[in-house]
Design a protein around this motif. Structure first.
Motif, PDB file in Angstrom:
ATOM      1  N   GLY A   1     -49.290   6.216  12.083  1.00  0.00           N
ATOM      2  CA  GLY A   1     -49.672   6.958  13.278  1.00  0.00           C
ATOM      3  C   GLY A   1     -48.707   6.758  14.426  1.00  0.00           C
ATOM      4  O   GLY A   1     -49.026   7.022  15.571  1.00  0.00           O
TER       5      GLY A   1
ATOM      6  N   THR B   1     -44.522   7.026  16.039  1.00  0.00           N
ATOM      7  CA  THR B   1     -43.242   7.702  15.905  1.00  0.00           C
ATOM      8  C   THR B   1     -42.338   6.882  14.981  1.00  0.00           C
ATOM      9  O   THR B   1     -41.477   7.420  14.289  1.00  0.00           O
TER      10      THR B   1
ATOM     11  N   PHE C   1     -41.825   5.671  26.714  1.00  0.00           N
ATOM     12  CA  PHE C   1     -43.287   5.540  26.797  1.00  0.00           C
ATOM     13  C   PHE C   1     -43.783   6.065  28.131  1.00  0.00           C
ATOM     14  O   PHE C   1     -43.081   5.953  29.142  1.00  0.00           O
TER      15      PHE C   1
ATOM     16  N   THR D   1     -46.989   4.503  24.314  1.00  0.00           N
ATOM     17  CA  THR D   1     -46.966   5.772  23.592  1.00  0.00           C
ATOM     18  C   THR D   1     -45.725   6.596  23.920  1.00  0.00           C
ATOM     19  O   THR D   1     -45.440   6.865  25.093  1.00  0.00           O
TER      20      THR D   1
ATOM     21  N   GLN E   1     -46.064   0.627  10.836  1.00  0.00           N
ATOM     22  CA  GLN E   1     -47.428   0.971  11.221  1.00  0.00           C
ATOM     23  C   GLN E   1     -47.659   2.477  11.228  1.00  0.00           C
ATOM     24  O   GLN E   1     -46.800   3.243  11.656  1.00  0.00           O
TER      25      GLN E   1
ATOM     26  N   ASP F   1     -40.956  -0.298  17.815  1.00  0.00           N
ATOM     27  CA  ASP F   1     -40.227  -0.246  19.074  1.00  0.00           C
ATOM     28  C   ASP F   1     -39.606  -1.608  19.372  1.00  0.00           C
ATOM     29  O   ASP F   1     -40.231  -2.639  19.121  1.00  0.00           O
TER      30      ASP F   1
ATOM     31  N   GLN G   1     -43.916  -9.156  18.733  1.00  0.00           N
ATOM     32  CA  GLN G   1     -44.398  -9.489  17.395  1.00  0.00           C
ATOM     33  C   GLN G   1     -43.648 -10.689  16.801  1.00  0.00           C
ATOM     34  O   GLN G   1     -44.210 -11.455  16.042  1.00  0.00           O
TER      35      GLN G   1
ATOM     36  N   ARG H   1     -46.314  16.002  20.596  1.00  0.00           N
ATOM     37  CA  ARG H   1     -47.508  15.351  21.133  1.00  0.00           C
ATOM     38  C   ARG H   1     -47.959  16.050  22.400  1.00  0.00           C
ATOM     39  O   ARG H   1     -49.139  16.119  22.712  1.00  0.00           O
TER      40      ARG H   1
END
Ligand code: GSH
Lengths: 315, 333
Positions: free
Chosen positions: B147, B149, B220, B98, B145, B191, B198, B104
């Motif tokens: 939700g 940053t 993060f 995160t 994706q 990221d 991935q 945030r």
């Protein structure tokens, strides 16, 4: 009578008071944690683009307008899928009732399999099925000015021009025309075939609820089998089927909120992005709830009208 | 939807209570919000055991509290649901690749306990396309994706470059990746660290490349709720202890032995003489517990992301400051 009204009014006041107390409590807690609770963010610039919209939308528009695009997308997909699901569902339902053994078994198989697969899998399935065989934009299939590739189906449209692929202008995508994205198509297909399984059963139950004697009496009076079905059985069957049918349309609309799993910009997806950008969790979830409730009310009102106009609902 | 409604109701009922450590102790387990599945950061292995860099951070905190890295309950969270889960008290700690951002923290009632991984957003594209920079993606379709940053940087970057692109936004990272692989998108962005992970999921990883350009800063870190300073400190110092341990050469293998070390820094870190745990609500040997359970920062990194993992991510910015990296932990003293 008066006492009943007074009691109900009292109940209403208590419920309202509870709600207000909960809201105030939440506001206080959120305040204590420095979590914003104002709705002012709605008028700020969204800053993100949406790839499917029936009204003009640019990243410079507001969050409120982005939400509107989301609601319209949800509304359109739900409406189209509801109509298609009714057509497919009725076809399967009649097939199920048919005297032809093979046809009836096939329809039963459809209902049993599709109903028992989670909707999310339906959506992912259709998305892959649609995307896999379609060509890249450079090799778009074309028919009478309509282009098809794995980015969507492009129609010529007044004001938007003819769709075309020109690598000098855009090396990646077709420009121009009105587009139906694979995401929208997969969502519509998934919702349609899933809901149709339930609608088929509702139709069957409706027809079977009409006493056999009715059909026999009609035929004895000299009506043909087709007339019997159309004039005697169906009106009564539809009267029985209408309430559960309405629940299916309501369920379909709510089910469309899985859209974000396959990348479609429905209300939930757009509000998810807004939540991410603004951190206004409570507000966006509150707005979502209110809007879905509104859509359900709209569906209900619409169905009441249809019910009144036709004589199905007549007592 | 359901998760959000539940979280919503929890938010309505929440009261500003402190004492997360007491709750964790009473429960007998730490509840840690983690990734739904990202190799290297948080992913259950074939025996159902959670593994990853973020997982080890949860285990480190559990080890400090219970002297048992198994006393953690993992709650997998999507990018979209993670903050609501933390705000509502469903989890004690969010450890899920995160990014620390101003809104945030200040806007959502949260606190980041430090930076445990320095990253930046990058793009994966097909090699055959022969693209050189992000600018070459003008008019392209990009899978991303929700939700994250990532989703926000993407919009900013294209606005800054004055070019437009179609973004296709998915709830899950895997769905976005699959859509990219099927040809629906020309690029997949997230990221850099996640791109390494991935890419290995693709059927032909060799046909794809990661553009050298990064478009953002993605630091993060573990996240806690505001309003519980003691818990915030506990998590923050668990992180610093892992870094200090690496810097001082304290490892899982030698930590017991080093309790007898003569070096004052090591003696303080391992609680050989004075008690530095008490202020955090922890025992004197808190760092021994942590390092025995998960190793030091470098060990966690190498095992999950570095040379000991399939990802083989170089330390780069994540090296210690002495080695040209950005990690610089305050001392235990
Ligand atoms: N660091 C960014 C992105 C975090 C993120 O969600 N990354 C993706 C990378 S693929 C992920 O972990 N997805 C896994 C999932 O949600 O299943 C942020 O904090 O917003």
């Amino acid at each position: 009578m008066n006492r009943r009204i007074a009691l109900q009014a009292l109940l209403l006041v208590i419920v309202a008071a509870l709600f207000i107390a909960a809201a105030l409590n939440a506001a206080r807690n959120l305040e204590a944690r420095h979590i914003p609770t104002s709705f002012a963010f709605l008028w700020q610039t969204a800053g993100f683009g949406l790839n499917q919209s029936v009204i003009p939308f640019s990243p410079l528009d507001t969050y409120a307008r982005a939400l509107l695009v989301g609601v319209l997308n949800t509304l359109i997909v739900s409406a189209v899928a509801s109509v298609l699901a009714t057509v497919v569902g009725f076809a399967v339902g009649f097939a199920r009732l048919s005297a032809h053994w093979g046809l009836s078994r096939l329809a039963a198989l459809y209902v049993e399999t599709l109903r028992n697969i989670p909707l999310l899998l339906h959506l992912l399935f259709w998305y892959i099925v649609l995307l896999t065989p379609l060509p890249q934009p450079e090799q778009s299939l074309s028919l009478g000015g309509v282009l098809l590739n794995n980015r969507g189906l492009y129609f010529p449209f007044p004001g938007l021009g003819w769709p075309s692929f020109d690598a000098a202008r855009n090396a990646f995508n077709v420009e121009g025309g009105l587009r139906l994205s694979p995401e929208a198509a997969a969502l519509i297909f998934g919702l349609t075939f899933y809901t149709a399984a339930y609608i088929a059963e509702i139709l069957r139950a409706g027809v079977q609820a009409v006493p056999r004697g009715q059909g026999e009496a009609a035929q004895a009076l000299g009506l043909s089998p087709a007339q019997t079905r159309r004039l005697v059985v169906m009106p009564q069957a539809l009267r029985v089927a209408l309430p559960p049918l309405i629940s299916q349309y309501l369920a379909l609309t709510k089910n469309s909120s899985l859209a974000a799993f396959i990348g479609f910009a429905d209300l939930m997806q757009v509000s998810g992005t807004i939540l991410n950008q603004t951190g206004a969790a409570l507000q966006t979830i509150g707005i979502d709830m209110a809007l879905y409730l509104g859509l359900s009310m709209l569906t209900l009102a619409l169905m009441r009208r249809i019910e009144k106009k036709s004589d199905w609902g007549a007592k | 939807m359901l998760v959000r409604v539940i979280a919503f109701s929890l938010l309505l009922g929440l009261s500003a209570r402190a004492g997360t450590l007491d709750d964790v102790l009473a429960r007998g387990a730490l509840v840690c919000g983690v990734n739904t599945g990202l190799a290297g950061f948080g992913l259950p292995d074939n025996r159902g055991e959670w593994r990853g860099f973020d997982i080890d951070y949860c285990r480190a905190v559990a080890a400090a509290i219970f002297d048992d890295p198994q006393k953690v309950r993992f709650t997998p969270l999507s990018g979209k649901d993670r903050f609501t889960a933390l705000q509502s008290g469903e989890i004690d700690l969010l450890s899920r690749n995160t990014t620390w951002t101003q809104s945030r923290e200040a806007g959502q009632g949260l606190l980041f306990a430090g930076v445990n991984y320095f990253d930046g957003q990058a793009f994966m594209v097909r090699k055959a396309r022969n693209l050189k920079s992000v600018r070459d993606l003008k008019g392209a379709s990009i899978c991303v994706q929700q939700g994250t940053t990532t989703e926000l940087n993407l919009a900013d970057t294209f606005r800054k470059l004055g070019i437009s692109a179609e973004t296709v936004v998915f709830t899950g990272g895997d769905e976005a990746l699959k859509a990219y692989e099927s040809g629906r998108c020309d690029a997949y962005t997230t990221d850099g660290s996640a791109l390494y992970a991935q890419r290995l999921k693709l059927s032909a990883p060799g046909e794809h490349e990661i553009l050298g350009e990064t478009i953002s800063k993605e630091p993060f870190g573990p996240v806690v709720r505001q309003g519980d300073d003691r818990w915030f400190n506990l998590v923050k110092w668990t992180h610093f202890a892992l870094l200090d341990a690496e810097e001082l050469g304290v490892t899982a293998a030698n930590v017991e032995r080093l309790r007898q070390s003569d070096t004052p820094e090591i003696r303080r870190l391992l609680g050989a003489d004075n008690d530095f745990g008490a202020g955090l609500g922890l025992p004197k040997d808190w760092v021994v517990r942590i390092v025995k359970a998960v190793g030091n920062y470098g060990e966690i990194f190498e095992r999950n992301l570095g040379q000991g993992s399939p990802l083989k991510i170089p330390r780069g910015l994540n090296a210690q400051w002495r080695d040209g990296g950005l990690h610089y932990a305050p001392p235990v003293r």
